[in-house]
Scaffold this motif. Structure first.
Motif, PDB file in Angstrom:
ATOM      1  N   LYS A   1       0.838  -1.212   0.000  1.00  0.00           N
ATOM      2  CA  LYS A   1       0.000   0.000   0.000  1.00  0.00           C
ATOM      3  C   LYS A   1       0.864   1.250   0.000  1.00  0.00           C
ATOM      4  O   LYS A   1       0.534   2.255  -0.650  1.00  0.00           O
ATOM      5  N   ALA A   2       1.977   1.196   0.722  1.00  0.00           N
ATOM      6  CA  ALA A   2       2.878   2.350   0.777  1.00  0.00           C
ATOM      7  C   ALA A   2       3.480   2.627  -0.594  1.00  0.00           C
ATOM      8  O   ALA A   2       3.550   3.780  -1.037  1.00  0.00           O
ATOM      9  N   VAL A   3       3.915   1.574  -1.284  1.00  0.00           N
ATOM     10  CA  VAL A   3       4.506   1.736  -2.613  1.00  0.00           C
ATOM     11  C   VAL A   3       3.475   2.280  -3.601  1.00  0.00           C
ATOM     12  O   VAL A   3       3.777   3.154  -4.422  1.00  0.00           O
ATOM     13  N   THR A   4       2.247   1.788  -3.517  1.00  0.00           N
ATOM     14  CA  THR A   4       1.191   2.284  -4.405  1.00  0.00           C
ATOM     15  C   THR A   4       0.918   3.759  -4.157  1.00  0.00           C
ATOM     16  O   THR A   4       0.786   4.549  -5.102  1.00  0.00           O
ATOM     17  N   ALA A   5       0.837   4.152  -2.893  1.00  0.00           N
ATOM     18  CA  ALA A   5       0.616   5.563  -2.561  1.00  0.00           C
ATOM     19  C   ALA A   5       1.776   6.430  -3.048  1.00  0.00           C
ATOM     20  O   ALA A   5       1.581   7.551  -3.544  1.00  0.00           O
ATOM     21  N   PHE A   6       2.983   5.898  -2.933  1.00  0.00           N
ATOM     22  CA  PHE A   6       4.175   6.613  -3.391  1.00  0.00           C
ATOM     23  C   PHE A   6       4.165   6.772  -4.909  1.00  0.00           C
ATOM     24  O   PHE A   6       4.429   7.857  -5.440  1.00  0.00           O
ATOM     25  N   ARG A   7       3.840   5.704  -5.629  1.00  0.00           N
ATOM     26  CA  ARG A   7       3.780   5.767  -7.090  1.00  0.00           C
ATOM     27  C   ARG A   7       2.692   6.728  -7.570  1.00  0.00           C
ATOM     28  O   ARG A   7       2.850   7.409  -8.587  1.00  0.00           O
ATOM     29  N   ASN A   8       1.591   6.785  -6.828  1.00  0.00           N
ATOM     30  CA  ASN A   8       0.480   7.668  -7.197  1.00  0.00           C
ATOM     31  C   ASN A   8       0.684   9.097  -6.711  1.00  0.00           C
ATOM     32  O   ASN A   8      -0.225   9.929  -6.834  1.00  0.00           O
ATOM     33  N   LYS A   9       1.866   9.363  -6.119  1.00  0.00           N
ATOM     34  CA  LYS A   9       2.234  10.685  -5.607  1.00  0.00           C
ATOM     35  C   LYS A   9       1.279  11.176  -4.519  1.00  0.00           C
ATOM     36  O   LYS A   9       1.074  12.380  -4.338  1.00  0.00           O
ATOM     37  N   GLU A  10       0.692  10.231  -3.785  1.00  0.00           N
ATOM     38  CA  GLU A  10      -0.137  10.588  -2.641  1.00  0.00           C
ATOM     39  C   GLU A  10       0.738  10.957  -1.448  1.00  0.00           C
ATOM     40  O   GLU A  10       0.309  11.680  -0.550  1.00  0.00           O
ATOM     41  N   VAL A  11       1.960  10.417  -1.426  1.00  0.00           N
ATOM     42  CA  VAL A  11       2.948  10.752  -0.396  1.00  0.00           C
ATOM     43  C   VAL A  11       4.290  10.988  -1.081  1.00  0.00           C
ATOM     44  O   VAL A  11       4.511  10.555  -2.216  1.00  0.00           O
ATOM     45  N   ASN A  12       5.176  11.675  -0.389  1.00  0.00           N
ATOM     46  CA  ASN A  12       6.490  11.991  -0.950  1.00  0.00           C
ATOM     47  C   ASN A  12       7.567  10.977  -0.578  1.00  0.00           C
ATOM     48  O   ASN A  12       8.614  10.923  -1.229  1.00  0.00           O
ATOM     49  N   ARG A  13       7.295  10.191   0.463  1.00  0.00           N
ATOM     50  CA  ARG A  13       8.323   9.241   0.889  1.00  0.00           C
ATOM     51  C   ARG A  13       7.700   8.103   1.695  1.00  0.00           C
ATOM     52  O   ARG A  13       6.574   8.217   2.205  1.00  0.00           O
TER      53      ARG A  13
END
Length: 327
Positions: free
Chosen positions: A145-157
């Motif tokens: 889930k973290a990687v998906t959020a990162f790829r979708n630019k929902e988070v910066n890191r």
């Protein structure tokens, strides 16, 4: 002897039955029925009281294969278990959600109802606790889930951390630099990230500070904005460490806390921050607790049996202690 006929047209029976019919043999053994195929029609023979469960189970497995999923011992046994509880309709929705795609193009999906609820909780809450035995996918799905959020630019890191309890967090007396000292405790987290983003991308993201895998002691004094933060092995935090971690969360961030309260490695007399958080934080909006059981274990089926055996042993031992206290 009664019989039931199921239509398996459009499904590769080789994938349904498995190599050398190993899936078929497992189904016949566990369901106590006989299964044969002719022109993509399956005939199930057995006692009337067993045919209903067999039909529900095999219908769910046919739907699983039709979605392109592979069958193995774990998901066959899980399907039988859920069908016996009347949840076969929910099983057919498990493959619908793709949590993440690995660097090699493999889709990561929920494999159990508990995992599906966990993924849903991570989507809809700021803080999620995933609590349960080893092998239930708590950490792996959180990283996905973290990687998906990162790829979708929902988070910066992405920041992943865990307490290095075995060294007592006093790492200065061990040989090597700090990274050498904590790497053995962080290796499972590195491995999950390698799987998701690939080794080359992982190293690049680490250099740029976009992915950080560090011991819990590194979190003190920081405010983590626009980050996906995962605390692994949280049962080995002290109450003070847990409070410190939870108060690091800044704007635009999510935190996932995973742990198994049956595997606390803290020194005697130390309270678990995870067990205390369960008591303190229940009922707060934006925080959800997801509990896994042995049924959610997605490793070798023997792992489920091992966990059940330990649970039974611990239950009997606690009952024995209770009786001795009463006397």
């Amino acid at each position: 002897m009664a019989e039931r006929i199921l239509d398996a047209s459009g499904v590769d029976l080789g994938k349904l039955f498995g190599d050398f019919d190993k899936n078929l043999k497992l189904l016949e053994k566990e369901l106590d029925v006989s299964i044969s195929a002719r022109d993509n029609m399956l005939k199930i023979l057995g006692d009337e009281d067993k045919l209903s469960l067999a039909a529900k189970t095999i219908s769910s497995l046919i739907a699983t294969v039709a979605r392109g999923e592979c069958l193995n011992e774990q998901n066959i046994l899980y399907t039988i278990s859920m069908a016996s509880e009347g949840h076969e309709d929910i099983i057919q929705t498990l493959g619908a959600d793709c949590v993440c795609v690995t660097s090699k193009g493999k889709p990561i999906k929920s494999k159990t109802i508990g995992q599906k609820q966990y993924v849903h909780a991570m989507k809809n809450n700021t803080i999620v606790f995933g609590i349960g035995p080893a092998g239930t996918g708590k950490t792996y799905l959180a990283v996905a889930k973290a990687v998906t959020a990162f790829r979708n630019k929902e988070v910066n890191r992405i920041i992943i951390t865990r307490p290095a309890v075995e060294a007592g967090e006093k790492l200065g007396f061990l040989p090597g630099d700090l990274q050498n000292k904590v790497d053995p405790y962080l290796r499972p987290l590195h491995d999950a990230l390698y799987d998701m983003v690939g080794t080359e991308n992982y190293n690049s993201y680490v250099e740029k500070g976009m992915i950080e895998v560090a011991p819990l002691a590194y979190m003190r004094g920081r405010t983590l904005d626009n980050s996906y933060i995962i605390l692994d092995e949280a049962q080995n935090t002290t109450p003070e460490q847990m409070k410190m971690f939870l108060t690091r969360i800044g704007f635009g961030s999510k935190a996932i806390i995973t742990g198994d309260i049956t595997q606390i490695d803290l020194p005697d007399g130390k309270r678990s921050g995870l067990k205390e958080a369960i008591k303190i934080l229940g009922g707060i909006e934006g925080i959800e607790f997801c509990y896994f059981s042995h049924k959610d274990v997605v490793r070798h089926p023997l792992v489920q049996k091992i966990i059940q055996a330990y649970e039974k042993y611990d239950h009997l031992r606690s009952k024995g202690k209770g009786k001795s206290n009463e006397n």
